[in-house]
Write a protein that holds these residues in place. Structure first.
Motif, PDB file in Angstrom:
ATOM      1  N   ILE A 211       0.869  -1.170   0.000  1.00 49.31           N
ATOM      2  CA  ILE A 211       0.000   0.000   0.000  1.00 49.31           C
ATOM      3  C   ILE A 211       0.908   1.223   0.000  1.00 49.31           C
ATOM      4  O   ILE A 211       1.784   1.329   0.853  1.00 49.31           O
ATOM      5  CB  ILE A 211      -0.907   0.023   1.259  1.00 49.31           C
ATOM      6  CG1 ILE A 211      -1.793  -1.219   1.313  1.00 49.31           C
ATOM      7  CG2 ILE A 211      -1.743   1.300   1.294  1.00 49.31           C
ATOM      8  CD1 ILE A 211      -2.939  -1.241   0.355  1.00 49.31           C
TER       9      ILE A 211
ATOM     10  N   VAL B  16       2.545  -4.394   3.394  1.00 50.45           N
ATOM     11  CA  VAL B  16       1.688  -4.409   4.584  1.00 50.45           C
ATOM     12  C   VAL B  16       1.254  -5.827   4.892  1.00 50.45           C
ATOM     13  O   VAL B  16       1.312  -6.728   4.059  1.00 50.45           O
ATOM     14  CB  VAL B  16       0.431  -3.527   4.413  1.00 50.45           C
ATOM     15  CG1 VAL B  16       0.804  -2.073   4.360  1.00 50.45           C
ATOM     16  CG2 VAL B  16      -0.365  -3.953   3.195  1.00 50.45           C
TER      17      VAL B  16
ATOM     18  N   GLN C 239      -7.308  -4.824   9.844  1.00 54.65           N
ATOM     19  CA  GLN C 239      -6.028  -4.377   9.282  1.00 54.65           C
ATOM     20  C   GLN C 239      -6.214  -3.778   7.892  1.00 54.65           C
ATOM     21  O   GLN C 239      -5.567  -2.800   7.541  1.00 54.65           O
ATOM     22  CB  GLN C 239      -5.029  -5.535   9.230  1.00 54.65           C
ATOM     23  CG  GLN C 239      -4.505  -5.905  10.606  1.00 54.65           C
ATOM     24  CD  GLN C 239      -3.779  -7.234  10.616  1.00 54.65           C
ATOM     25  OE1 GLN C 239      -3.923  -8.040   9.694  1.00 54.65           O
ATOM     26  NE2 GLN C 239      -3.026  -7.494  11.672  1.00 54.65           N
TER      27      GLN C 239
ATOM     28  N   ASN D 174      -5.453   0.163   6.630  1.00 53.47           N
ATOM     29  CA  ASN D 174      -4.674   0.510   5.451  1.00 53.47           C
ATOM     30  C   ASN D 174      -5.490   1.239   4.392  1.00 53.47           C
ATOM     31  O   ASN D 174      -5.093   1.344   3.246  1.00 53.47           O
ATOM     32  CB  ASN D 174      -4.035  -0.748   4.856  1.00 53.47           C
ATOM     33  CG  ASN D 174      -2.822  -1.180   5.657  1.00 53.47           C
ATOM     34  OD1 ASN D 174      -1.842  -0.453   5.740  1.00 53.47           O
ATOM     35  ND2 ASN D 174      -2.898  -2.336   6.286  1.00 53.47           N
TER      36      ASN D 174
END
Lengths: 323, 503
Positions: free
Chosen positions: B313, B318, B325, B329
């Protein structure tokens, strides 16, 4: 289209009365009938306090049950966890030389852990809550019998007994516990993020997952809470009787389910309120008390309870269908 | 066409608490005609049919069946008047035979003992009337959907129905099966049976119907002869305005790469997927069912945490193993099935709208920030023009299009950098579809990266800057705007990739 926010603006109490109209009227009718048929005994302060104390244990279990049922599950193990924690608390003092404080805390922690175990298995496997807690119901009951050799453990220790028999002014301690848990549970369910998650898990667990809700953690918390409430109630009950009774709490889970359902919580999950469950608890309590005052034996009380549950749920369904 | 009128419904009113479901609706059916009922979701078609079938009883209005004024009181009453409804979901018992299903509830019997021979014989007669040569002892589960549909029709006819209602009968049929169904319908027409036909597929209306009655918002809009109308006229009547353009797509200069996926693997559906999406870009993802499109998205969105490969990302690798999560993001996803994955249907519109931003509403405040909550709810109801009487309305009471808007809104509330849309307009009526395309266009202009999974090829072609085609868990093509056509996409989707190009 203009937004109608009138419902939002409505006073919380007005809303509560509207939502629970049916059960409140039922409760009222019962009270009115009892005031005529018992020559005012029902309304004596002593009796009313008595009713509240009698319902307090079912209330605490029913609060936990409401959470479990809203998530789409059920907790059948509460009666057995109650018995185990109660027995342990007495046993720890008498047999293991714990101080009252240590014994009570240890007993409650153990009961809470059993609830956590329920939650863990339910969250991490696909075994239905009915089965998981049915198993725990057997396990905890068996453990209580083994620990006590099937005999009540006498614990005539004032410091211990006072937990169940004490008064704050005219109000017995168990009623105070109930009031405190009532407030905590109402706030938890209706005002907090955790409460929102509980509704999401029961309303549609897939959508909850897709919305970033931690479904497993929510379920674990719910059953842990239910276990804690059962354990706490068990200690209070055994303290009151000055004896750890491994047979305590037989079929208490059924009364807790009955109160929850009477309050309008849907067995399929996603719908329900603690405040409504409290009315269900009171209906069952007043019914038992009233039939006692009228001198009807407890077998008839069971039949009456069954009929009331059927009627109440039927009326509730009619009401919903008309909407 | 004969002028023999089988059925007339005049000035039908049906009220549900707070809303008119039907307001002064008229409908007429002649013998030997196929008459379509057309309207967006929530226009009142099914309510009207339910009034005819005796499931609902209208408050006002008149129903005239074969010259006789009669309001249907129950389903049995309606059947006794020769009305038979074939519902969208087939109502056959899979482990009973054709004959057993046909005579379910009215078994031919002597003192409770079923006359199997007579039932089979009658069933066979009914089937052959439709030109079907099935053994009446065949179990329903062994028939194809289309064949089951035929059995439903035979069953309807066996109660001597001359008014047949078909609710989206072709929804799960292939083109070939649809043609067989139409042939049967033409035959029934010739026998003087009147058919009320509900379908969203315009092309079918022109293929099979004689007249079309259009409804909108519970009201009667008009009736036209199919031969004298056009696609555009019908849509305009349905939507209530001239829908000049369904697709809105402005040219946006793509910015920096938002997400890059490298060698994503999650057996059995995802077998090495790599791609990137930039700011302001709408990337279409096409492919057949089972090609691994949704499964790829589920890896990126943290639903499937067991993938291997890399997700970057803003250029940084990531770790996404949970939806939480993914959200952290800046990834949002509108799932494929809004009823199962998108909404808590039995809870309110407001509740659903804020389910994704609870962490913000409750940040530092255990009891929540109700001002922020109300602002969010009001803002998105207005911004996405969600049609609801109040934020307290239950989500299940809204139309498909408005439900989809709630799901989109709850993800816009998270201010995503990357928005994944999985079949964003499935089951959404044409008006709401145009609106959803408008939102997508607007978001792209604001710099949001959009990954749109869709099986609707015109949608993919018209809305995408680029199209990724998947086949058996791999990306088989990355097509630019000017290389797009249905044929090319399909050739890559079926794994015969590029042959069209070569030809």
């Amino acid at each position: 289209m203009p937004l109608d926010n009138t419902l939002k603006a409505q006073n919380g109490f007005v809303r509560y009365f509207k939502e629970n109209m049916g059960t409140l009227i039922g409760l009222l009718i019962m009270c009115v009938i009892l005031s005529f048929t018992t020559n005012g005994v029902f309304y004596s302060q002593r009796n009313l306090v008595n009713v509240l104390r009698q319902v307090s244990s079912n209330a605490c279990l029913a609060f936990g049950m409401t959470f479990a049922i809203i998530t789409g599950g059920i907790d059948l193990s509460v009666g057995s966890i109650l018995a185990l924690s109660g027995t342990l608390s007495a046993g720890f003092i008498v047999n293991s030389g714990f101080s009252v404080q240590q014994a009570v805390i240890a007993a409650i922690v153990i009961g809470t852990c059993l609830g956590l175990f329920n939650g863990f298995v339910i969250a991490k496997t696909t075994i239905p809550p009915f089965i998981v807690t049915l198993a725990m119901m057997q396990i905890a009951r068996g453990a209580a019998y083994i620990y006590s050799n099937g005999q009540p453990i006498r614990a005539m220790i004032p410091e211990y007994q006072v937990i169940g028999t004490g008064y704050l002014g005219p109000i017995p301690y168990p009623v105070i516990y109930m009031a405190v848990f009532l407030i905590i549970c109402v706030v938890l369910l209706s005002k907090t993020r955790f409460g929102r998650h509980v509704y999401a898990v029961g309303g549609n667990d897939k959508a909850a997952i897709f919305s970033g809700v931690n479904v497993a953690r929510t379920k674990m918390l719910v059953y842990t809470m239910s276990g804690f409430l059962a354990a706490f109630t068990g200690v209070v009950l055994c303290a009151r009787m000055a004896s750890g009774q491994p047979t305590a709490g037989q079929s208490f889970e059924m009364d807790a389910i009955a109160a929850t359902v009477l309050g309008g919580t849907s067995m399929s999950g996603g719908v329900g309120k603690i405040g409504s469950t409290m009315i269900g608890v009171l209906i069952i309590g007043v019914l038992n008390n009233g039939l006692n005052l009228l001198g009807l034996n407890s077998f008839w009380q069971q039949i009456a309870k069954g009929i009331v549950i059927l009627l109440a749920v039927y009326v509730d369904m009619l009401k919903k269908r008309r909407k | 066409m004969s002028d023999n009128i089988l059925l007339e419904m005049k000035h039908i009113h049906k009220k549900f608490p707070g809303v008119y479901a039907l307001k002064d609706v008229n409908f007429e059916l002649r013998a030997g005609e196929v008459h379509a009922l057309l309207g967006e979701n929530g226009a009142g078609k099914s309510t009207l049919i339910k009034c005819l079938a005796g499931i609902y009883i209208p408050e006002e209005g008149e129903v005239i069946v074969k010259g006789q004024s009669h309001i249907m009181k129950s389903v049995a009453d309606s059947q006794a008047h020769g009305i038979s409804v074939i519902h969208q979901e087939l109502c056959l018992v899979p482990y009973l035979s054709i004959a057993e299903n046909m005579f379910l509830g009215r078994e031919r019997n002597i003192a409770g003992v079923i006359k199997r021979g007579q039932e089979n014989e009658e069933a066979k007669k009914m089937l052959s009337r439709l030109g079907l040569d099935f053994d009446p002892n065949t179990l329903i589960k062994d028939l194809s959907i289309a064949q089951q549909q035929m059995v439903e029709i035979a069953k309807a006819l066996s109660v001597k129905a001359d008014i047949l209602v078909m609710d989206e009968p072709t929804a799960s049929l292939t083109d070939k099966e649809t043609e067989v169904l139409f042939e049967t319908m033409r035959q029934l027409k010739a026998e003087g049976i009147g058919i009320i036909y509900i379908s969203h597929r315009m092309s079918e209306l022109f293929a099979i119907t004689d007249r079309v009655t259009i409804m909108r918002d519970g009201q009667y809009v008009g009736t036209v002869n199919t031969r004298e109308t056009t696609n555009d006229q019908l849509i305009a009547m349905m939507v209530g305005r001239e829908l000049t353009q369904l697709y809105f797509k402005d040219e946006v200069k793509p910015g920096k790469v938002v997400i890059e996926v490298k060698d994503l693997v999650s057996p059995p559906f995802v077998n090495g997927v790599s791609f990137a999406v930039r700011e302001g870009e709408i990337v279409g993802m096409s492919g057949l069912v089972g090609a691994g499109r949704s499964e790829t998205a589920h890896c990126i969105f943290g639903i499937d945490g067991n993938y291997t490969g890399q997700i970057l990302i803003d250029g940084k690798p990531v770790h996404i193993r949970s939806v939480r999560q993914a959200m952290q993001n800046g990834i949002a996803m509108v799932p494929e099935n809004r009823k199962e994955e998108g909404l808590v249907l039995i809870n309110s519109v407001g509740y659903n709208l804020t389910l994704t931003v609870l962490h913000e509403i409750f940040r530092g405040r255990p009891l929540g920030n109700s001002r922020m909550e109300n602002d969010t709810i009001t803002r998105y109801i207005q911004e996405l023009a969600i049609k609801t009487p109040s934020a307290e309305q239950l989500a299940e009471n809204l139309s498909g299009g408005n439900q989809q808007k709630i799901v989109i809104a709850k993800w816009l509330a998270t201010k995503p950098k990357l928005l994944i849309l999985d079949e964003p307009t499935r089951g959404v009526d044409v008006g709401a579809r145009a609106e959803i395309y408008g939102f997508m266009n607007e978001l792209a202009k604001q710099g949001v990266a959009i990954l749109m999974i869709s099986s609707d090829l015109p949608e993919v072609i018209n809305m995408s800057d680029r199209v990724l085609v998947m086949h058996e868990g791999k990306i088989t093509a990355n097509l630019g705007k000017n290389e797009l056509s249905q044929e090319i996409i399909m050739s890559f989707a079926t794994g015969t990739g590029g042959k069209v190009n070569a030809a």
